[in-house]
Motif scaffolding. Sequence first.
Motif, short mmCIF file in Angstrom:
data_model
loop_
_atom_site.label_atom_id
_atom_site.label_comp_id
_atom_site.label_asym_id
_atom_site.label_seq_id
_atom_site.Cartn_x
_atom_site.Cartn_y
_atom_site.Cartn_z
N GLU A 120 0.83 -1.18 0.06
CA GLU A 120 -0.07 -0.22 0.20
C GLU A 120 0.74 1.25 -0.05
O GLU A 120 1.94 1.19 0.26
CB GLU A 120 -0.83 -0.03 1.18
N PRO A 121 0.45 2.38 -0.43
CA PRO A 121 1.19 3.78 -0.46
C PRO A 121 1.82 4.05 1.18
O PRO A 121 1.12 3.63 2.04
CB PRO A 121 0.19 4.68 -1.00
N VAL A 122 2.99 4.26 0.79
CA VAL A 122 3.69 4.62 1.89
C VAL A 122 4.35 6.19 2.23
O VAL A 122 4.50 6.33 1.11
CB VAL A 122 4.95 3.42 2.35
N PHE A 123 4.37 6.64 3.33
CA PHE A 123 5.03 7.77 3.61
C PHE A 123 6.62 7.67 3.94
O PHE A 123 7.46 8.05 3.23
CB PHE A 123 4.32 8.72 4.81
N ALA A 124 6.51 7.07 5.05
CA ALA A 124 8.04 6.75 5.50
C ALA A 124 7.99 5.71 6.69
O ALA A 124 6.87 5.08 7.19
CB ALA A 124 8.88 8.13 6.37
N SER A 125 9.23 5.12 7.06
CA SER A 125 9.13 4.48 8.27
C SER A 125 9.13 5.43 9.63
O SER A 125 9.66 6.50 9.57
CB SER A 125 10.63 3.69 8.33
N LEU A 126 8.99 4.70 10.56
CA LEU A 126 8.79 5.69 12.01
C LEU A 126 10.27 5.92 12.31
O LEU A 126 10.55 7.24 12.92
CB LEU A 126 8.30 4.84 13.19
N SER A 127 11.41 5.29 11.97
CA SER A 127 12.74 5.53 12.27
C SER A 127 13.05 6.74 11.49
O SER A 127 13.63 7.60 11.85
CB SER A 127 13.47 4.35 11.81
N ASN A 128 12.51 6.78 10.12
CA ASN A 128 12.85 8.07 9.27
C ASN A 128 12.29 9.21 9.98
O ASN A 128 12.93 10.31 10.26
CB ASN A 128 12.30 7.89 7.76
N VAL A 129 11.13 9.19 10.44
CA VAL A 129 10.15 10.21 11.08
C VAL A 129 10.98 10.83 12.44
O VAL A 129 10.96 11.70 12.81
CB VAL A 129 8.84 9.91 11.37
N LEU A 130 11.55 9.84 13.03
CA LEU A 130 12.27 10.09 14.24
C LEU A 130 13.84 10.57 14.11
O LEU A 130 14.48 10.49 15.00
CB LEU A 130 12.35 8.79 15.30
N GLY A 131 14.10 10.87 12.80
CA GLY A 131 15.69 11.45 12.56
C GLY A 131 16.48 10.20 12.13
O GLY A 131 17.87 10.91 11.81
N GLN A 132 16.31 9.02 11.81
CA GLN A 132 17.28 8.06 11.44
C GLN A 132 17.06 8.25 9.66
O GLN A 132 16.16 7.47 9.28
CB GLN A 132 16.87 6.60 11.73
N TRP A 133 18.08 8.79 9.06
CA TRP A 133 18.02 8.90 7.64
C TRP A 133 18.90 8.04 6.65
O TRP A 133 19.15 8.36 5.63
CB TRP A 133 18.09 10.42 7.34
N ASP A 134 19.33 6.86 7.12
CA ASP A 134 20.13 6.09 6.45
C ASP A 134 19.29 5.67 5.26
O ASP A 134 17.98 5.14 5.45
CB ASP A 134 20.41 4.96 7.39
N ASN A 135 20.04 5.27 4.17
CA ASN A 135 19.42 4.70 2.99
C ASN A 135 18.42 5.61 2.45
O ASN A 135 17.40 5.55 1.67
CB ASN A 135 18.91 3.39 3.10
N LEU A 136 18.28 6.91 2.79
CA LEU A 136 17.49 8.04 2.14
C LEU A 136 17.88 8.86 1.01
O LEU A 136 19.26 8.71 0.87
CB LEU A 136 17.01 8.94 3.14
#
Length: 768
Positions: A120-136
């Motif tokens: 399903e369409p995704v915005f981001a992982s919770l980890s991304n939202v909390l500031g972990q930006w690896d592999n972005l």
Amino acid sequence: MESMLNKLKSTVTKVTADVTSAVMGNPVTREFEVGRHIASGGPGLSWRIYNGTKKSTKQEVAVFVFDKKMIDKYQKFEKDQIIDSLKRGVQQLTRLRHPRLLTVQHPLEESRDCLAFCTEPVFASLSNVLGQWDNLPSPVPSDIKEYKLYDVETKYGLLQISEGLSFLHSGVKMVHGNLCPENIILNKSGAWKIMGFDFSISSNNPSDAEPKYTCKEWQPNLPPLCLPNPEYLAPEYILSVSCDAASDMYSLGVVMHAVFNEGKPVFQVNKHDIFKSFSRQLDQLSSMSPAVLSKIPEEVREHVKMLLSVTPNVRPDADQMTKIPFFDDVGAVTLQYFDSLFQRDNLQKSQFYKGLPKVLPKLPKRVVVYRILPALTSEFVNPDMVPFVLPNVLLIAEECTKDEYVRLILPDLTPVFKQQEPIQVYRNILLIFLQKMDLLLTKTPPDDIKNSVLPMVYRALEAPSVQIQELSLNIIPTFANLIDYPSMKNSLIPRIKSACLQTSSLAVRVNSLVCLGKILEYLDKWFVIDEILPFLQQIPSREPAVLMGILGIYKCTFNHKKLGIPKEHLATKSLPHLVSLSIDNNLNLNQFNSFMMVIRDMLSRMETEHKTKLEQLHIMQEQQRSKLRNQQPLAPQTIKATKDLTSSLLSNMTSMSMANTARPAPVQGSTMSTFPSSGPMVGSMGTSVSNGFNPAMGFQAGGMGMGMRPTGPSLYSGMATTTSTPNFGSLTQNQGTTGQTNKPPDMSALDNLFTSNKPKECTSLHSH
């Protein structure tokens, strides 16, 4: 500028190449278009997440891609272990179906270069939202970089994860084994979903009341992607090689800590000496400092402390966590209700939607637009629910920008604009739309107004239902100022006129007139004079309410500064029509007085305007005569030209009032004195009299001679003036010689002329 374009070009090229190199050749690209790299997730944030669409249906999806180049540094057997672990996690997720788990739209596909699957369409992982930006992607997308979780999102998100764990533990008899922010995905609507089942453990005895789970021993020599995230693992997992549902609850406690502490877990783990780290951690958990939980909201702090307990039996289970007071927030409860709507009947849903307008203002806009709005618009397929859902959708539209409205709301509203069945639902929908017409006309693009919004109004005016016609006529004036003038003139006004003339309902006819009266100010003067006022004479009925409606339109037009009625129209059309209506037998005294008040106002203004014109003409004549007296004798041609000019001016003056009243020619050989010798004007024809409109004016004897016709049946049929136009202008010259300019005008001559109190004299005239 050129450098900027080159930079943009290189960025686009890089992204395109990135996607191409990662996904090219993977079978998933046969059915799906892969778009922009938007996020990362899964164990170690190893999965790149792209937006995408299904080629056949244009359905929006998220494409998860694992690029095998990321593990080139490992030996082949380690690569195989990593790939097998990742594949196992996706396959397990694909088999499980629950609203709290990430929904897989297309199963895992493997190619030489990558693994890929669609969800399903995704915005981001919770980890991304909390500031972990690896592999972005670089730079980090601004929507992720600037994303801040609202309280209601945090509360409901944690509730969703608790519900997901409850499903796994109670329904599937499974331990997730790696619950952490990397494996919690925020979908496009903002819902929190669980993924990353790479290390899940199923029960050995799923049919038993007390399931048992076999836990693998921690192997520090394995690649990190082949191991769970140790910072979120329960102590017993490492120290006693045991786990059960309570182990996941410990992980939930660490996730809750991370959410309220900018993504930081409770303890940092030394991955090179994992056993020593966990032993130290065990001691710290046994005597936890209050400072560790200081940033966690007070109402949930004790529950988190219990989740982080060293003793598994002390930890609340997932089902108990879903019922804690912390989650009884009005926003969280509202979102939870939306997620369970499919279980509700129409009555329950209608009651919920009725109360929703009180809740929406309390929720953040992002939650309302991306979480609640899609759930509401999905109800438009159920006609019975549309009248309950629509007010909430329009309430959200008020808070949206024009772009958001056009992009997120209008596509779903367009079919509703055209809905006409069932009739009771249609009536309610129409009422809601008409009451919010200012919103629709302000935010809807002009083409959509023309094609969707205004046709709905036109259909309402032409509807067979009297109630719908009345409703539309009552509300149209509230948004008339927002309708473009061509549509008003060519489409709306003709339909209002048609509704008034063709209806058999008195209420519709009266409301049509009231509606027209209220929107007159948005029309131009000549359109009103040419189209509206003549239309009033076509109205067939003579009920008092209709007559007063007609009077109201005349009055509004007459008194409006921008409109007004010319005196010529007053004299020839408006006043005759109003006078004829005023004596209708259906009118009561107050209504008759209202007519007479307007009629008097019209007469007064007509008199004032025309009198002013005549006075100006008289001044011009006097100035011309004065010039003639003071000049030397003129040549005959000049005198003739002056006479012609004067004659022309007099002709213009009298043409307006006497063009249609040509008098009969006098009978030759039978002239007589104008008045009997006993009349008051015989001996003093030079004295001042009044004509009822101008100041005191005298009549010359020669100007009022009368002739007699041989026969005539009536009192005035035998009289005719010897001149066709009385010389009112010359009479005023005598006022200066009488010395009576301050004396009240003598009206007796006109009284004697227009009263039949001398039948004998008239008889004697006939006898001669």
